[in-house]
Design a protein around this motif. Structure first.
Motif, PDB file in Angstrom:
ATOM      1  N   LYS A  70       0.843  -1.209   0.000  1.00  0.00           N
ATOM      2  CA  LYS A  70       0.000   0.000   0.000  1.00  0.00           C
ATOM      3  C   LYS A  70       0.875   1.254   0.000  1.00  0.00           C
TER       4      LYS A  70
ATOM      5  N   ASN B 104      -7.679  -4.525  -1.612  1.00  0.00           N
ATOM      6  CA  ASN B 104      -7.254  -5.784  -1.025  1.00  0.00           C
ATOM      7  C   ASN B 104      -8.395  -6.765  -1.067  1.00  0.00           C
TER       8      ASN B 104
ATOM      9  N   ILE C 130      -5.952   1.061  -5.290  1.00  0.00           N
ATOM     10  CA  ILE C 130      -5.262   0.143  -4.391  1.00  0.00           C
ATOM     11  C   ILE C 130      -6.329  -0.550  -3.556  1.00  0.00           C
TER      12      ILE C 130
END
Length: 189
Positions: free
Chosen positions: A172, A185, A183
């Motif tokens: 990150k 996850n 970005i």
């Protein structure tokens, strides 16, 4: 073997005639199970570790014999997990020792039909060159109205749940410092 001795091998007989009436101890124990010892008893050393999967930070004990990991278990001394591990944490030994784990860098060139082995330095240089090229090609200093942007739309990051917290944190930070906006996850999706 006599009949009485043969019947004495039956757990139900031992339960009814012995002191273990509920069948929770010696009455239920077979000759094979009586001879078993924990695989952790043969370990040369024990290393303390933390489960790599999520932010909880469950403590683990890694048992090593002949410089090979033979078992990973929860650490009962941990105030966080008290020796318990989730299914992923319980299976973390396979992350280290599984036969499916790649031990070398593999690369398949564009339009290639087979994987080739590369040395680590060459592979890292290829990744760095491609990241910097994508950043340069997708860089936006300002928008149409002249507002400062200083970002790139040339790449994105999707982190995986098999990476640990520290790896995801560093990824990150890296992508943010490179100017990436997308970005994400896997654990959040």
């Amino acid at each position: 073997m006599g009949v009485k001795r043969w019947i004495g091998t039956w757990p139900i007989y031992r339960q009814l005639t012995g002191i273990d009436r509920l069948g929770r101890g010696k009455a239920a124990e077979s000759a094979r199970s009586a001879g078993l010892v924990p695989r952790t008893d043969t370990a040369d050393r024990v290393a303390d570790s933390i489960c790599p999967y999520c932010a909880v930070g469950c403590a683990q004990r890694v048992y090593v014999k002949d410089e090979q990991v033979i078992q990973i278990e929860g650490n009962p001394d941990s105030p966080i997990s008290r020796g318990r591990l989730c299914p992923k944490g319980s299976a973390s030994k396979q992350l280290v020792t599984g036969p499916q784990r790649e031990q070398k860098v593999l690369y398949r060139p564009p339009y290639g039909t087979a994987w080739q082995e590369l040395d680590l330095e060459t592979a890292m240089d290829m990744v760095a060159d491609r990241v910097l090229d994508a950043r340069r090609k997708g860089w936006q200093d300002t928008d149409g109205a002249g507002n400062t942007l200083r970002r790139t739309m040339g790449f994105a990051s999707l982190g995986g749940a098999t990476l640990d917290n520290e790896e995801n944190y560093l990824i990150k930070k890296l992508f943010t410092s490179l100017g990436a906006l997308q970005i994400e996850n896997q654990a959040r999706i």
